[in-house]
Scaffold this motif. Structure first.
Motif, PDB file in Angstrom:
ATOM      1  N   PRO A 184      60.132  86.679  54.193  1.00 29.88           N
ATOM      2  CA  PRO A 184      60.523  88.030  54.598  1.00 29.88           C
ATOM      3  C   PRO A 184      59.667  88.588  55.304  1.00 29.88           C
ATOM      4  CG  PRO A 184      61.097  87.319  52.195  1.00 29.88           C
ATOM      5  CD  PRO A 184      59.950  86.253  52.695  1.00 29.88           C
ATOM      6  N   GLY A 193      61.973  89.070  58.086  1.00 28.77           N
ATOM      7  CA  GLY A 193      62.994  89.821  57.765  1.00 28.77           C
ATOM      8  C   GLY A 193      63.380  90.881  58.771  1.00 28.77           C
ATOM      9  N   TRP A 194      62.369  91.447  59.397  1.00 24.35           N
ATOM     10  CA  TRP A 194      62.841  92.752  60.436  1.00 24.35           C
ATOM     11  C   TRP A 194      63.674  92.047  61.193  1.00 24.35           C
ATOM     12  CZ3 TRP A 194      61.961  97.550  61.180  1.00 24.35           C
ATOM     13  CH2 TRP A 194      62.246  98.148  62.235  1.00 24.35           C
ATOM     14  N   GLU A 195      63.696  90.920  61.810  1.00 26.58           N
ATOM     15  CA  GLU A 195      64.469  90.412  62.832  1.00 26.58           C
ATOM     16  C   GLU A 195      66.015  90.330  62.506  1.00 26.58           C
ATOM     17  OE1 GLU A 195      61.052  90.367  64.490  1.00 26.58           O
ATOM     18  OE2 GLU A 195      61.243  89.419  62.551  1.00 26.58           O
ATOM     19  N   ARG A 232      67.220  92.263  59.872  1.00 26.40           N
ATOM     20  CA  ARG A 232      67.527  93.499  58.936  1.00 26.40           C
ATOM     21  C   ARG A 232      69.050  93.961  59.174  1.00 26.40           C
ATOM     22  NH1 ARG A 232      65.315  94.752  63.750  1.00 26.40           N
ATOM     23  NH2 ARG A 232      65.760  96.456  65.113  1.00 26.40           N
ATOM     24  N   ASP A 233      69.469  94.609  58.008  1.00 28.06           N
ATOM     25  CA  ASP A 233      70.963  95.251  58.240  1.00 28.06           C
ATOM     26  C   ASP A 233      71.833  94.217  58.677  1.00 28.06           C
ATOM     27  OD1 ASP A 233      69.891  97.786  57.651  1.00 28.06           O
ATOM     28  OD2 ASP A 233      69.385  98.241  59.562  1.00 28.06           O
ATOM     29  N   ARG A 234      71.601  92.636  58.439  1.00 32.20           N
ATOM     30  CA  ARG A 234      72.459  92.241  58.770  1.00 32.20           C
ATOM     31  C   ARG A 234      73.132  91.004  57.338  1.00 32.20           C
ATOM     32  NH1 ARG A 234      71.072  88.166  63.607  1.00 32.20           N
ATOM     33  NH2 ARG A 234      73.245  88.041  63.673  1.00 32.20           N
ATOM     34  N   LEU A 263      64.425  90.610  49.443  1.00 32.67           N
ATOM     35  CA  LEU A 263      65.170  90.718  50.905  1.00 32.67           C
ATOM     36  C   LEU A 263      66.099  91.778  50.809  1.00 32.67           C
ATOM     37  CD1 LEU A 263      65.182  88.919  53.319  1.00 32.67           C
ATOM     38  CD2 LEU A 263      64.287  87.823  51.267  1.00 32.67           C
ATOM     39  N   GLN A 288      65.047  94.803  50.413  1.00 30.79           N
ATOM     40  CA  GLN A 288      64.424  95.735  51.351  1.00 30.79           C
ATOM     41  C   GLN A 288      64.927  95.690  52.723  1.00 30.79           C
ATOM     42  OE1 GLN A 288      62.201  97.991  49.867  1.00 30.79           O
ATOM     43  NE2 GLN A 288      61.732  98.683  51.856  1.00 30.79           N
ATOM     44  N   TRP A 289      65.251  94.779  53.073  1.00 23.88           N
ATOM     45  CA  TRP A 289      65.734  94.632  54.593  1.00 23.88           C
ATOM     46  C   TRP A 289      67.316  94.856  54.754  1.00 23.88           C
ATOM     47  CZ3 TRP A 289      61.186  92.060  52.687  1.00 23.88           C
ATOM     48  CH2 TRP A 289      60.178  92.384  53.499  1.00 23.88           C
ATOM     49  N   SER A 290      68.016  94.675  53.820  1.00 23.77           N
ATOM     50  CA  SER A 290      69.400  94.738  54.092  1.00 23.77           C
ATOM     51  C   SER A 290      70.219  94.943  52.710  1.00 23.77           C
ATOM     52  CB  SER A 290      70.042  93.274  54.552  1.00 23.77           C
ATOM     53  OG  SER A 290      71.340  93.443  54.660  1.00 23.77           O
TER      54      SER A 290
END
Length: 306
Positions: free
Chosen positions: A131, A135-137, A139-141, A155, A157-159
């Motif tokens: 992650p 993870g940033w790439e 995120r929200d997906r 995970l 944390q990212w979405s």
């Protein structure tokens, strides 16, 4: 064939090996780096979390590092070490032999992936492990996690759209309750394959025919040392996973042999690898200086006795 002698032979030309070579080259040591050209992160388009190099393609980092070490007289050999004998003599697959006073193993590790169609092909692209690297790439997906409760919590944390695919892993009632409290859904059933559309992960298909749309899937792979037998042949003490046991500088149980990054630390990232290589290089040079002092004193004493 003729054997070439070096102060240090570095086995593996990734971030750790080249970082060590840079430090040792600047210390005016004769260094050779032998690299088979199969980096573990080769499938990834970019690396993250490396200060000043965030987002750089891994191949670009290695190219820049090779150019830097070449400027300090480090010799780079594209080959594979197939055996190391006491002394140290390194036999290469191409038939050549190099000898060195010390050896640094930075041979990396191998990811054991599940037997799921598409897993190997998507590895490092949208089937991922770290992650902090990826993870940033995404995120929200919509994110999927294969079998790991701990990874699913991480995970989150990212979405806010995370699904844990139980696959073949049992999930306890307590784990389910904790996942539910954080909004992580558990999907039962074995994963049959990854559905790919336009060269991107589209969905996770289950054995019962269900398809669950996801943009990325993470897992925690089992890591194994490279199956080259070098650690064992040198007689280095290993842990239960087969990785070399090392001290704080990367020194193994065999005098004159160091190990860094995934040869001894399966969780090391690229920036960690570079740091471990640098630390090992300083320890190696210190050992060589001590040896040089002893040799000089012995030579002087021998001369005075004549």
């Amino acid at each position: 064939m003729q054997a070439d002698a070096y102060d240090v032979a570095v086995v593996g030309g990734g971030a750790a090996g080249l970082s060590a070579a840079l430090v040792l080259g600047r210390a005016r040591r004769r260094v050779v780096v032998v690299d088979a050209g199969k980096p573990r992160n080769a499938p990834a388009d970019h690396m993250q979390g490396f200060l000043s190099r965030d987002g750089m393609p891994p191949a670009d980092l290695l190219a820049a590092a090779r150019a830097e070490v070449d400027g300090y007289g480090v010799e780079l050999i594209g080959d594979q070490v197939v055996a190391i004998t006491a002394g140290f003599a390194l036999r290469l697959a191409g038939g050549h032999t190099v000898t060195a006073r010390t050896v640094l193993l930075t041979t990396g590790a191998v990811d054991e992936l599940p037997d799921i169609p598409g897993a190997r092909e998507r590895w490092g692209r949208d089937f991922l492990h770290c992650p902090y690297c990826h993870g940033w790439e995404v995120r929200d997906r919509p994110i999927g996690v294969l079998g790991s409760v701990e990874h699913a919590h991480l995970l989150r944390q990212w979405s806010d759209d995370v699904i844990l695919f139980a696959h073949t892993s049992p999930i306890t009632a307590g784990e389910r309750a904790a996942l539910a409290a954080r909004g992580v859904r558990v999907v039962e059933g074995a994963v049959a394959r990854f559905s790919i559309v336009d060269d991107r992960l589209d969905a996770v298909q289950l054995a019962d025919g269900r398809a669950v749309p996801r943009a990325a899937v993470f897992m925690r792979p089992t890591l194994h040392p490279q199956a080259d037998g070098l650690i064992e042949s040198l007689g280095c003490e290993v842990d239960e996973g087969g990785f070399a046991r090392v001290d704080g500088t990367g020194g193994t149980s065999v005098p004159g042999v160091w190990a860094a990054v995934n040869a001894c630390n399966p969780r090391a990232q690229v920036i960690t690898a570079a740091g471990e290589g640098s630390a090992a290089a300083i320890a190696i040079n210190t050992r060589l200086v001590e040896e040089d002092v002893r040799n000089a004193a012995e030579n002087l004493a021998a001369t005075q006795r004549r």
